[in-house]
Design a protein around this motif. Structure first.
Motif, PDB file in Angstrom:
ATOM      1  N   CYS A 143       0.743  -0.842  -0.216  1.00 17.60           N
ATOM      2  CA  CYS A 143      -0.031   0.247   0.210  1.00 17.60           C
ATOM      3  C   CYS A 143       0.633   1.482   0.046  1.00 17.60           C
ATOM      4  O   CYS A 143       0.501   2.433  -0.037  1.00 17.60           O
ATOM      5  CB  CYS A 143      -1.092   0.111   1.070  1.00 17.60           C
ATOM      6  SG  CYS A 143      -2.531  -1.517   1.184  1.00 17.60           S
ATOM      7  N   GLY A 144       2.378   0.918   0.495  1.00 14.72           N
ATOM      8  CA  GLY A 144       3.104   2.604   0.498  1.00 14.72           C
ATOM      9  C   GLY A 144       3.295   3.098   1.372  1.00 14.72           C
ATOM     10  O   GLY A 144       3.538   4.766   1.644  1.00 14.72           O
ATOM     11  N   SER A 145       2.348   2.390   2.751  1.00 14.64           N
ATOM     12  CA  SER A 145       1.899   3.638   3.650  1.00 14.64           C
ATOM     13  C   SER A 145       1.506   2.534   5.168  1.00 14.64           C
ATOM     14  O   SER A 145       1.573   1.209   4.202  1.00 14.64           O
ATOM     15  CB  SER A 145       0.951   4.377   4.072  1.00 14.64           C
ATOM     16  OG  SER A 145      -0.099   3.582   3.701  1.00 14.64           O
ATOM     17  N   ASN A 146       1.532   3.012   6.378  1.00  9.12           N
ATOM     18  CA  ASN A 146       1.806   2.022   7.539  1.00  9.12           C
ATOM     19  C   ASN A 146       0.315   1.546   7.149  1.00  9.12           C
ATOM     20  O   ASN A 146      -0.934   2.136   6.861  1.00  9.12           O
ATOM     21  CB  ASN A 146       1.944   3.087   9.156  1.00  9.12           C
ATOM     22  CG  ASN A 146       3.324   2.776   8.819  1.00  9.12           C
ATOM     23  OD1 ASN A 146       4.181   2.733   7.984  1.00  9.12           O
ATOM     24  ND2 ASN A 146       3.563   2.628  10.284  1.00  9.12           N
ATOM     25  N   GLN A 147       0.065   0.570   8.109  1.00 12.30           N
ATOM     26  CA  GLN A 147      -0.787  -0.296   7.530  1.00 12.30           C
ATOM     27  C   GLN A 147      -1.195  -1.758   8.588  1.00 12.30           C
ATOM     28  O   GLN A 147      -0.159  -2.192   8.846  1.00 12.30           O
ATOM     29  CB  GLN A 147      -1.262  -1.161   6.140  1.00 12.30           C
ATOM     30  CG  GLN A 147      -1.488  -0.154   4.738  1.00 12.30           C
ATOM     31  CD  GLN A 147      -2.606   0.836   4.412  1.00 12.30           C
ATOM     32  OE1 GLN A 147      -3.640  -0.021   5.093  1.00 12.30           O
ATOM     33  NE2 GLN A 147      -2.543   1.843   4.217  1.00 12.30           N
ATOM     34  N   ASN A 148      -2.537  -1.818   9.133  1.00  9.59           N
ATOM     35  CA  ASN A 148      -2.110  -2.827   9.941  1.00  9.59           C
ATOM     36  C   ASN A 148      -3.061  -3.997   9.304  1.00  9.59           C
ATOM     37  O   ASN A 148      -3.812  -4.142   8.490  1.00  9.59           O
ATOM     38  CB  ASN A 148      -4.044  -2.562  10.776  1.00  9.59           C
ATOM     39  CG  ASN A 148      -3.953  -3.599  11.816  1.00  9.59           C
ATOM     40  OD1 ASN A 148      -3.056  -4.936  11.515  1.00  9.59           O
ATOM     41  ND2 ASN A 148      -4.879  -3.430  13.298  1.00  9.59           N
ATOM     42  N   GLY A 149      -1.782  -4.849   8.743  1.00  6.69           N
ATOM     43  CA  GLY A 149      -2.106  -6.409   7.924  1.00  6.69           C
ATOM     44  C   GLY A 149      -3.536  -6.821   8.550  1.00  6.69           C
ATOM     45  O   GLY A 149      -4.184  -8.049   7.723  1.00  6.69           O
TER      46      GLY A 149
END
Length: 231
Positions: free
Chosen positions: A203-209
């Motif tokens: 996604c190119g950004s911090n995510q909650n996987g």
């Protein structure tokens, strides 16, 4: 009376699943890391620092660690057959000053280690992430596949990533930068240490996987996290 203050550290090695946990004086950390990273330890090479914290009573804390994990200890050495993420969780829970890595908080490191430890318990299988993310020209679609096998997470080549990235977590950002891409198409598999790292790369950004990846039935993988936590 001054307390016995020093640094506890954990390092990965070239041997998968084998780590080094040790202590050093506060003024000799960099020299100790240099020696270990360049010369190895007990014929084991490829040592890399992963976490270090300065604490009071560091000698006693190291002795306690040895007692707690004696069964995982390799002979009379500072090598252990342990999950490095669980060790980082333990060390980062101590009261003290984080020494390494310098640009991330203890809380962030603890959260990343927890995420990685939980990710390694995902059932074997294929997981997908598909949806829209914000791109430089508006919305763009990402579509990726994550393979889990024996606790190893592999973001598969052919995955469609975001065209740009602004990832706050340094380790995730480095993994994204090092990934081999043709445009925004992944052309080589990428080993990830957590589902959130894999999601950030896509996604190119911090995510909650745990909220982004889905199993073959369309369930978010949070259902596996909840069951492993006993909730």
């Amino acid at each position: 009376m001054a307390k016995d203050k020093g640094i506890l550290y954990v390092m990965s090695t070239v041997v998968d699943g084998l780590i080094k946990v040790g202590k050093t004086g506060s003024d000799s950390f960099e020299q100790r890391m240099y020696n270990l990273e360049h010369n190895g330890y007990c014929n084991v090479t490829g040592l890399k620092r992963k976490f270090a914290i300065e604490v009071d009573d560091y000698s006693n804390k190291e002795d306690l660690f040895k007692k707690l994990f004696q069964r995982s200890r390799v002979a009379d050495t500072e090598l252990y057959s342990l999950d490095i993420n669980q060790v980082i969780q333990l060390l980062s829970s101590f009261e003290g000053k984080k020494i390494y890595p310098q640009d991330e908080s203890k809380e962030d490191i603890f959260e990343q280690a927890t995420d990685a430890a939980e990710s390694s318990s995902l059932p074997d299988g294929m997981y997908t992430l598909e949806g829209n993310v914000k791109g430089p020209k508006g919305k763009e679609t990402v579509k990726a596949t994550l393979k889990v096998s024996n606790g190893e997470l592999t973001l598969l080549k052919g995955s469609i990533l975001s065209t740009t990235a602004h990832i706050g977590t340094k380790g995730y950002a480095i993994a994204r930068d090092m990934a081999q891409k043709n445009g925004n198409i992944l052309v080589e598999d990428v080993i990830c240490n957590s589902v959130s790292m894999a999601a950030a790369i896509v996604c190119g950004s911090n995510q909650n996987g745990w909220d982004r990846w889905k199993d073959s039935k369309g369930n978010t993988i949070n259902i596996y996290r909840s069951s492993s936590d006993g909730n």
